[in-house]
Design an enzyme around this catalytic site. Sequence first.
Site, short mmCIF file in Angstrom:
data_model
loop_
_atom_site.label_atom_id
_atom_site.label_comp_id
_atom_site.label_asym_id
_atom_site.label_seq_id
_atom_site.Cartn_x
_atom_site.Cartn_y
_atom_site.Cartn_z
N SER A 44 0.85 -1.18 0.00
CA SER A 44 0.00 0.00 0.00
C SER A 44 0.89 1.24 0.00
O SER A 44 1.68 1.43 -0.92
CB SER A 44 -0.97 -0.03 1.19
N ASP A 265 -8.55 -5.82 -5.50
CA ASP A 265 -8.19 -4.76 -4.56
C ASP A 265 -9.19 -3.62 -4.66
O ASP A 265 -9.34 -3.00 -5.71
CB ASP A 265 -6.78 -4.25 -4.88
N HIS A 304 -6.89 -5.93 -0.81
CA HIS A 304 -5.79 -4.99 -0.62
C HIS A 304 -4.74 -5.57 0.31
O HIS A 304 -4.96 -5.71 1.52
CB HIS A 304 -6.32 -3.67 -0.06
#
Length: 376
Positions: A44, A265, A304
């Site tokens: 991320s 995601d 994610h």
Amino acid sequence: MIDHRERIDYWGYLAIHETAKQSKEAIANYYGSAAQQAYFSGCSTGGHQALMAAQRYPDDFDGIIAGAPGNNRTALNAAFLWQFIQNHAPNDDANQIIPAEKLPMITEASVAACDGLDGVVDGIIDDPRLCNFDPSTLLCEGPDGADCLTAAQVDALEMMYQGPRNPRTGEQIYPGFPVGSEGVGGRGWSPYWADPSSAEQPARVDFWRYWVFEDPHWNWWSFDWDYDYAFAKQKMGPLIDAMNPDLSAFEASGGKLILYHGWADPVVSGVDTADYYEAVTATMGSSERTEAFARLFMAPGMAHCGGGPGPSSFDVQTALERWVEHGEAPDSLLATRSQSGEVVMSRPLCPYPQVARYLGQGSTDDAANFACVTPE
């Protein structure tokens, strides 16, 4: 950040470099010799930092892992703003057009529509770019209900799939969020199509208020997707975006880079990471040259940085160490999904653009029955 530009510099690109430099000094002083290798792994924003290190400080790390990287940061924040605006009537911040409760239902329908495109029905969309799910198939035949969408909700969903575009040029600002990610994990898009702490304002709204416009009273309904976005990109892009596709300096340093991203995601679009990798390949001149030091692994059904209906547990660190320390480039990564401590599904993750294809025999939950192939 107002009146403290250096804080943006550190957040955007300097912090990892300074941490690496001082850590190496501390290690050398304590042990009396330098570390043999230096690795960085992040997902991320950590993936964003990973690519910033590869691009700006190619000598800092021997090996880098960039997971679900938010490296296209200005555009990503624009995408969150787009989600909020598309899910509200103009100047109506209090009422969402599509309630979060409907997102899992939308995901169930979109997966059902595109699950079998890879030849295996397993509850996973292999590549959402190939899915032509039509939201109008969910249009309510009567009053609004939990298992259908109103006309306004269909329109909003179509705009979210489209993603933000420049209304004057038609240029895509950021990819639409993938089909199949809408309600993954039960929450999906909802934590980022509005501020989790205040649903009546966009997610990351302070980026626009304070970093870009330096106006605490900035009104998001006034945002100009042509002029204002160009202004934000010019002002913030050089500081916080890690989009340089020229990794020749990192290549020359002997570094190795593994990127990974989930196709389901709901936070950072996997399409954007695939686009970045393709830009690197084009800049480096060939896939052979790129694959000698950088590889991307896309994970169908992964959310994610992990989770989701697909296999999402895999050992990237060991693969990277073998590549850096022994010259063994990863031809695939074994990904698994477990329930109650037992593996219930495994698949090979293939180096992009290869995909895993079922060989036609044995369980479709066993990675041994799949092979990495280049799609036609």
